[in-house]
Design a protein around this motif. Structure first.
Motif, PDB file in Angstrom:
ATOM      1  N   PHE A  62       7.071  16.658  -2.940  1.00  0.00           N
ATOM      2  CA  PHE A  62       6.387  17.845  -3.426  1.00  0.00           C
ATOM      3  C   PHE A  62       5.413  18.322  -2.351  1.00  0.00           C
ATOM      4  N   LEU A  63       5.384  19.622  -2.167  1.00  0.00           N
ATOM      5  CA  LEU A  63       4.449  20.258  -1.244  1.00  0.00           C
ATOM      6  C   LEU A  63       3.538  21.166  -2.050  1.00  0.00           C
ATOM      7  N   LEU A  64       2.306  21.271  -1.641  1.00  0.00           N
ATOM      8  CA  LEU A  64       1.355  22.192  -2.249  1.00  0.00           C
ATOM      9  C   LEU A  64       0.957  23.180  -1.175  1.00  0.00           C
ATOM     10  N   ASN A  65       1.276  24.450  -1.390  1.00  0.00           N
ATOM     11  CA  ASN A  65       1.021  25.491  -0.397  1.00  0.00           C
ATOM     12  C   ASN A  65       1.611  25.104   0.962  1.00  0.00           C
ATOM     13  N   ASP A  66       2.839  24.610   0.942  1.00  0.00           N
ATOM     14  CA  ASP A  66       3.612  24.222   2.127  1.00  0.00           C
ATOM     15  C   ASP A  66       3.039  23.045   2.896  1.00  0.00           C
ATOM     16  N   GLU A  67       2.126  22.295   2.308  1.00  0.00           N
ATOM     17  CA  GLU A  67       1.601  21.086   2.937  1.00  0.00           C
ATOM     18  C   GLU A  67       1.951  19.890   2.070  1.00  0.00           C
ATOM     19  N   TYR A  68       2.154  18.742   2.712  1.00  0.00           N
ATOM     20  CA  TYR A  68       2.504  17.507   2.007  1.00  0.00           C
ATOM     21  C   TYR A  68       1.565  17.265   0.837  1.00  0.00           C
ATOM     22  N   PHE A  69       2.156  16.916  -0.307  1.00  0.00           N
ATOM     23  CA  PHE A  69       1.367  16.581  -1.492  1.00  0.00           C
ATOM     24  C   PHE A  69       1.664  15.150  -1.926  1.00  0.00           C
ATOM     25  N   HIS A  80       9.046   7.284 -13.110  1.00  0.00           N
ATOM     26  CA  HIS A  80       8.439   7.758 -11.867  1.00  0.00           C
ATOM     27  C   HIS A  80       7.100   7.065 -11.620  1.00  0.00           C
ATOM     28  N   ASN A  81       7.002   5.820 -12.061  1.00  0.00           N
ATOM     29  CA  ASN A  81       5.762   5.059 -11.924  1.00  0.00           C
ATOM     30  C   ASN A  81       5.849   3.984 -10.850  1.00  0.00           C
ATOM     31  N   GLY A  82       6.793   4.123  -9.932  1.00  0.00           N
ATOM     32  CA  GLY A  82       6.948   3.145  -8.860  1.00  0.00           C
ATOM     33  C   GLY A  82       6.311   3.620  -7.561  1.00  0.00           C
ATOM     34  N   PHE A  83       6.120   2.681  -6.659  1.00  0.00           N
ATOM     35  CA  PHE A  83       5.564   2.970  -5.336  1.00  0.00           C
ATOM     36  C   PHE A  83       6.038   1.888  -4.389  1.00  0.00           C
ATOM     37  N   ASP A  84       5.910   2.129  -3.128  1.00  0.00           N
ATOM     38  CA  ASP A  84       6.192   1.112  -2.115  1.00  0.00           C
ATOM     39  C   ASP A  84       5.192   1.290  -0.977  1.00  0.00           C
ATOM     40  N   LEU A  85       5.173   0.321  -0.089  1.00  0.00           N
ATOM     41  CA  LEU A  85       4.198   0.342   0.995  1.00  0.00           C
ATOM     42  C   LEU A  85       4.393   1.548   1.899  1.00  0.00           C
ATOM     43  N   TRP A  86       5.645   1.862   2.237  1.00  0.00           N
ATOM     44  CA  TRP A  86       5.907   2.989   3.127  1.00  0.00           C
ATOM     45  C   TRP A  86       5.361   4.293   2.547  1.00  0.00           C
ATOM     46  N   ARG A  87       5.617   4.554   1.262  1.00  0.00           N
ATOM     47  CA  ARG A  87       5.140   5.800   0.655  1.00  0.00           C
ATOM     48  C   ARG A  87       3.617   5.837   0.553  1.00  0.00           C
ATOM     49  N   LEU A  88       3.007   4.711   0.274  1.00  0.00           N
ATOM     50  CA  LEU A  88       1.540   4.687   0.238  1.00  0.00           C
ATOM     51  C   LEU A  88       0.955   4.964   1.618  1.00  0.00           C
ATOM     52  N   LYS A  89       1.578   4.397   2.660  1.00  0.00           N
ATOM     53  CA  LYS A  89       1.111   4.688   4.025  1.00  0.00           C
ATOM     54  C   LYS A  89       1.244   6.175   4.324  1.00  0.00           C
ATOM     55  N   GLN A  90       2.405   6.758   4.000  1.00  0.00           N
ATOM     56  CA  GLN A  90       2.613   8.186   4.245  1.00  0.00           C
ATOM     57  C   GLN A  90       1.620   9.023   3.456  1.00  0.00           C
ATOM     58  N   VAL A  92      -1.403   8.285   2.684  1.00  0.00           N
ATOM     59  CA  VAL A  92      -2.691   8.269   3.385  1.00  0.00           C
ATOM     60  C   VAL A  92      -2.605   9.074   4.679  1.00  0.00           C
ATOM     61  N   LEU A  93      -1.570   8.820   5.478  1.00  0.00           N
ATOM     62  CA  LEU A  93      -1.477   9.435   6.805  1.00  0.00           C
ATOM     63  C   LEU A  93      -1.235  10.938   6.762  1.00  0.00           C
ATOM     64  N   ASP A  94      -0.484  11.415   5.779  1.00  0.00           N
ATOM     65  CA  ASP A  94      -0.110  12.833   5.722  1.00  0.00           C
ATOM     66  C   ASP A  94      -1.013  13.664   4.838  1.00  0.00           C
ATOM     67  N   ASN A  95      -2.021  13.048   4.265  1.00  0.00           N
ATOM     68  CA  ASN A  95      -2.859  13.745   3.305  1.00  0.00           C
ATOM     69  C   ASN A  95      -4.102  14.319   3.962  1.00  0.00           C
ATOM     70  N   ASN A  96      -4.506  15.491   3.517  1.00  0.00           N
ATOM     71  CA  ASN A  96      -5.717  16.135   4.031  1.00  0.00           C
ATOM     72  C   ASN A  96      -6.934  15.880   3.145  1.00  0.00           C
ATOM     73  N   LEU A 103     -10.117   5.871   2.057  1.00  0.00           N
ATOM     74  CA  LEU A 103      -9.818   4.564   1.486  1.00  0.00           C
ATOM     75  C   LEU A 103      -9.249   3.604   2.528  1.00  0.00           C
ATOM     76  N   TYR A 104      -8.472   4.167   3.475  1.00  0.00           N
ATOM     77  CA  TYR A 104      -7.852   3.342   4.510  1.00  0.00           C
ATOM     78  C   TYR A 104      -7.895   4.037   5.863  1.00  0.00           C
ATOM     79  N   PRO A 105      -9.075   4.078   6.494  1.00  0.00           N
ATOM     80  CA  PRO A 105      -9.134   4.636   7.850  1.00  0.00           C
ATOM     81  C   PRO A 105      -8.342   3.775   8.839  1.00  0.00           C
ATOM     82  N   ASP A 106      -8.180   2.491   8.520  1.00  0.00           N
ATOM     83  CA  ASP A 106      -7.339   1.577   9.307  1.00  0.00           C
ATOM     84  C   ASP A 106      -6.120   1.248   8.453  1.00  0.00           C
ATOM     85  N   ILE A 107      -4.984   1.832   8.777  1.00  0.00           N
ATOM     86  CA  ILE A 107      -3.778   1.714   7.958  1.00  0.00           C
ATOM     87  C   ILE A 107      -3.272   0.275   7.890  1.00  0.00           C
TER      88      ILE A 107
END
Length: 139
Positions: A62-69, A80-90, A92-96, A103-107
């Motif tokens: 999902f994108l919000l105003n063409d930016e990663y959401f 839709h209540n699952g998660f994994d490490l890769w998605r959690l990293k993304q 954090v890294l792709d979020n504004n 929460l995680y300045p050091d990934i």
């Protein structure tokens, strides 16, 4: 600090829930991935409030105003209540959103906390999936 991990997971799952709810407001009470696979809806599209979606494999971005959401995979039971490490990293890294990135300045700490939570059984694997869920026995 593992509490940051649970805060991150809860924010992530809240955003996923928001997206699925907006999807269902637009298309009705259908399950998104099933509707796409049954060719009832397009693979990509626009929802309300500048939200857009793009299905992929067993998930959706999902994108919000063409930016990663948020990006997530559906669980084998169509949840839709699952998660994994890769998605959690993304997430954090792709979020504004500074409330997320702080929460995680050091990934690398995220990876450490994730593996520690898994070994402590605070997160559990979802059967027949590469996803995980919160273990609610730990609150």
């Amino acid at each position: 600090m593992q509490e940051n991990l649970f805060t991150l997971i809860n924010i992530y799952l809240q955003k996923v829930e928001f997206c699925v709810a907006e999807f269902q407001k637009t298309f009705g009470d259908i399950y998104p991935i099933k509707a796409w696979r049954d060719n009832l809806i397009a693979r990509t599209g626009q929802l309300n409030h500048g939200l857009s979606y793009e299905f992929h494999g067993i998930g959706c971005t999902f994108l919000l105003n063409d930016e990663y959401f948020v990006d997530f995979d559906f669980t084998p039971d169509l949840g839709h209540n699952g998660f994994d490490l890769w998605r959690l990293k993304q997430f954090v890294l792709d979020n504004n959103d500074v409330n997320i990135t702080k929460l995680y300045p050091d990934i690398d700490l995220l990876e450490r906390d994730f593996h520690q939570a898994l070994s402590n059984h605070r997160i559990m694997p979802i059967a027949h999936s590469r996803l995980f869920r919160l273990n609610h026995e730990y609150g």
